[in-house]
Write an enzyme that holds these catalytic residues in place. Sequence first.
Site, mmCIF file in Angstrom:
data_model
loop_
_atom_site.group_PDB
_atom_site.id
_atom_site.type_symbol
_atom_site.label_atom_id
_atom_site.label_comp_id
_atom_site.label_asym_id
_atom_site.label_seq_id
_atom_site.Cartn_x
_atom_site.Cartn_y
_atom_site.Cartn_z
ATOM 1 C CB ALA A 226 -9.430 1.199 -4.006
ATOM 2 C CG LEU A 227 -3.653 2.541 -2.045
ATOM 3 C CD1 LEU A 227 -2.119 2.559 -2.053
ATOM 4 C CD2 LEU A 227 -4.154 2.013 -0.707
ATOM 5 C CG HIS A 228 -8.608 7.210 -0.294
ATOM 6 N ND1 HIS A 228 -8.280 7.597 0.983
ATOM 7 C CD2 HIS A 228 -9.416 6.118 -0.143
ATOM 8 C CE1 HIS A 228 -8.872 6.816 1.862
ATOM 9 N NE2 HIS A 228 -9.565 5.895 1.215
ATOM 10 N N GLY B 54 -6.343 9.529 2.133
ATOM 11 C CA GLY B 54 -6.390 9.009 3.501
ATOM 12 C C GLY B 54 -5.268 7.997 3.722
ATOM 13 C CG HIS B 55 -5.312 4.244 1.737
ATOM 14 N ND1 HIS B 55 -6.320 4.393 0.808
ATOM 15 C CD2 HIS B 55 -5.704 3.243 2.562
ATOM 16 C CE1 HIS B 55 -7.267 3.503 1.051
ATOM 17 N NE2 HIS B 55 -6.930 2.803 2.113
ATOM 18 C CD GLN C 1 -11.489 -6.844 5.549
ATOM 19 O OE1 GLN C 1 -10.339 -7.189 5.801
ATOM 20 N NE2 GLN C 1 -11.879 -5.588 5.660
HETATM 21 O O1 PAF Z 1 -9.205 -1.034 6.644
HETATM 22 C C1 PAF Z 1 -8.883 -1.822 5.734
HETATM 23 O O2 PAF Z 1 -8.535 -1.441 4.611
HETATM 24 C C2 PAF Z 1 -8.947 -3.317 6.001
HETATM 25 O O3 PAF Z 1 -9.989 -3.638 6.844
HETATM 26 C C3 PAF Z 1 -7.610 -3.885 6.531
HETATM 27 C C4 PAF Z 1 -7.256 -3.296 7.886
HETATM 28 C C5 PAF Z 1 -6.498 -3.612 5.543
HETATM 29 C C6 PAF Z 1 -7.732 -5.401 6.709
HETATM 30 O O4 PAF Z 1 -8.050 -6.039 5.510
#
Ligand code: PAF
Length: 282
Positions: free
Chosen positions: A26-28, A30-31, A55
């Site tokens: 779900a990149l934006h 920021g990524h 997580q």
């Molecule tokens: O920040 C995130 O997108 C996640 O917590 C990470 C670091 C990729 C670990 O799943």
Amino acid sequence: MRLIEDPSELASPAFHACGFVPTMGALHEGHASLVKRAAEAGRPVIVSIFVNPTQFGPNEDYGRYPRTLDADCALLEPLGVAGVFVPAVEAIYPEGLDASRAVAASLALPEVATQPGLEDSCRPGHLAGVALVVGRLFDLVGASAAYFGEKDYQQLRLIEDMVATDPARFAGLRVVACPTIRERDGLAMSSRNRYLKADERDAALALARALQIAHSAQRVATAERLMRETLDAHGLETEYAVIRDARTLRPVGGFELPTRALIAARLGATRLIDNAAMTVWR
Ligand code: PAF
């Protein structure tokens, strides 16, 4: 740009000493900024896209977390990314999910992930799941540098300490902290912003406003009160709005140390976090 499912492909000399940007997709922008920063080092860049089940808590958004691989690849391709690592859950957790959750729960985490009473209290098990997956990704990718945004500040501090305290496992790996990227109006970019309904978008700005207002305070208690009041005024439910030691994330008596303002608040069904370095008053 190679799409890599099988972790053994990461051993290719083409990816040697790469720069690594772990993500959940779900990149934006920021990524994209992390990828650009990694590319500046002149090494191949690997991006991982893995929505990490360990997580997420049982009542969190694992099921509905946006999965947008085609759009993610379209964003990454022009940035010159060498490989996108998209492992299956079984490749990261061959022992099965229940067993890997137990492994996460048994990890000896750095204090910054257990003591502050921030994400560690609000999302029990979350940081352990992050530590588990990031450690495994680091082992598989063998990068020379890994890039993380300051937006998830406690996560960043956890990973910095995890790497620093296990030099045998993470030899030669540098953790690079990168600034939070914001929309023009100040909203911190986040994959979860796409959950916000149109009328919630304005209220979400309260986090950035609260951080800004905190800068005007001369005492920690005042800064914390002002942040809460700002969040309340916009109808957000505050989980925490605090000023902490920027390194340990423990409470502080004043602004003398490098300090960090950190906020988590709920807006309807969406949980938002943000943080900023605080000015030192003299
Ligand atoms: O920040 C995130 O997108 C996640 O917590 C990470 C670091 C990729 C670990 O799943």
